[in-house]
Design an enzyme around this catalytic site. Structure first.
Site, PDB file in Angstrom:
ATOM      1  CB  SER A  47      -0.944   0.013   1.201  1.00  0.00           C
ATOM      2  OG  SER A  47      -0.233   0.176   2.410  1.00  0.00           O
ATOM      3  CE  LYS A  95      -3.028   2.225   4.774  1.00  0.00           C
ATOM      4  NZ  LYS A  95      -2.864   1.323   3.606  1.00  0.00           N
TER       5      LYS A  95
END
Length: 210
Positions: A47, A95
């Protein structure tokens, strides 16, 4: 034992004592740093490609956000707020911070870019979906609530982030990733891309709620 022998023995014992103290102090300092200041995390998914690859290990500064504030562009590790991961996937995610409390984040403008508080952001580090010139397949506009963050993966087509799960409490942030340490060929300082993010105006200056 003569006085001369005693004098010879004492410096030797003092040396050994000093060595023991130094070793114990070093081990204690290492434990304290590991326990309270810096931790290592393993990257299990794609990701955050190409910033972080599967199998990378990163060091995380745990003074963020308790002592050092979070900033837009920071790569942060945070605990699952609930529903982001399955039991088999662990408890932590990584993230990039896109929106701070009060920020309005929207996508996409005519050039396929995110805008934060009306300011278009050129995210050079983002991996686009093949054949697309947009940094997100989904259109959205959200105002980040107080005490929360809007986070996204750099690999936008392979990241279930705030677009799917919503905002993240600042209190769930474990720390800011600042260094890739493994494998050796990947050793690098992780950038928040200040050139991209420092131009974004604060929410208060654009009429948002801080």
């Amino acid at each position: 034992m003569s006085a001369a022998q005693e004098q010879t023995r004492r410096p030797g014992w003092k040396f050994l004592r000093d060595v023991v103290i130094i070793v114990v102090a070093a081990l204690l300092a290492s434990f304290l740093v590991k326990a309270y200041l810096v931790r290592s995390f393993y990257i299990p998914s794609a990701s955050m490609e190409n910033t972080l690859l599967i199998g990378d290990r990163v060091l995380v500064n745990e003074l963020v956000p308790g002592v050092v504030p979070v900033q837009r562009g920071d790569v942060v590790v945070f605990q699952d707020p609930g529903g982001w991961l399955t039991a088999a996937q662990g408890d932590d995610l990584i993230k990039r911070v896109i929106g701070m409390p009060g920020d309005t984040v929207s996508c996409c403008d005519s050039q396929g870019r995110l805008s934060v508080n009306g300011h278009p952001v050129d995210e050079s580090y983002v991996v686009l979906e093949p054949g697309s010139d947009r940094v997100s397949r989904q259109d959205f506009t959200v105002t980040v609530p107080k005490g929360r963050l809007w986070v996204m993966g750099d690999n936008r087509s392979d990241s279930a982030d705030s677009r799917v799960h919503g905002t993240v409490p600042v209190s769930d942030v474990v720390g800011r990733a600042f260094l890739t340490t493994w494998p050796v060929s990947r050793w690098t300082v992780l950038s928040r891309h200040a050139d991209v993010w420092d131009g974004v105006p604060d929410a208060s200056s654009t009429g948002g709620t801080p």
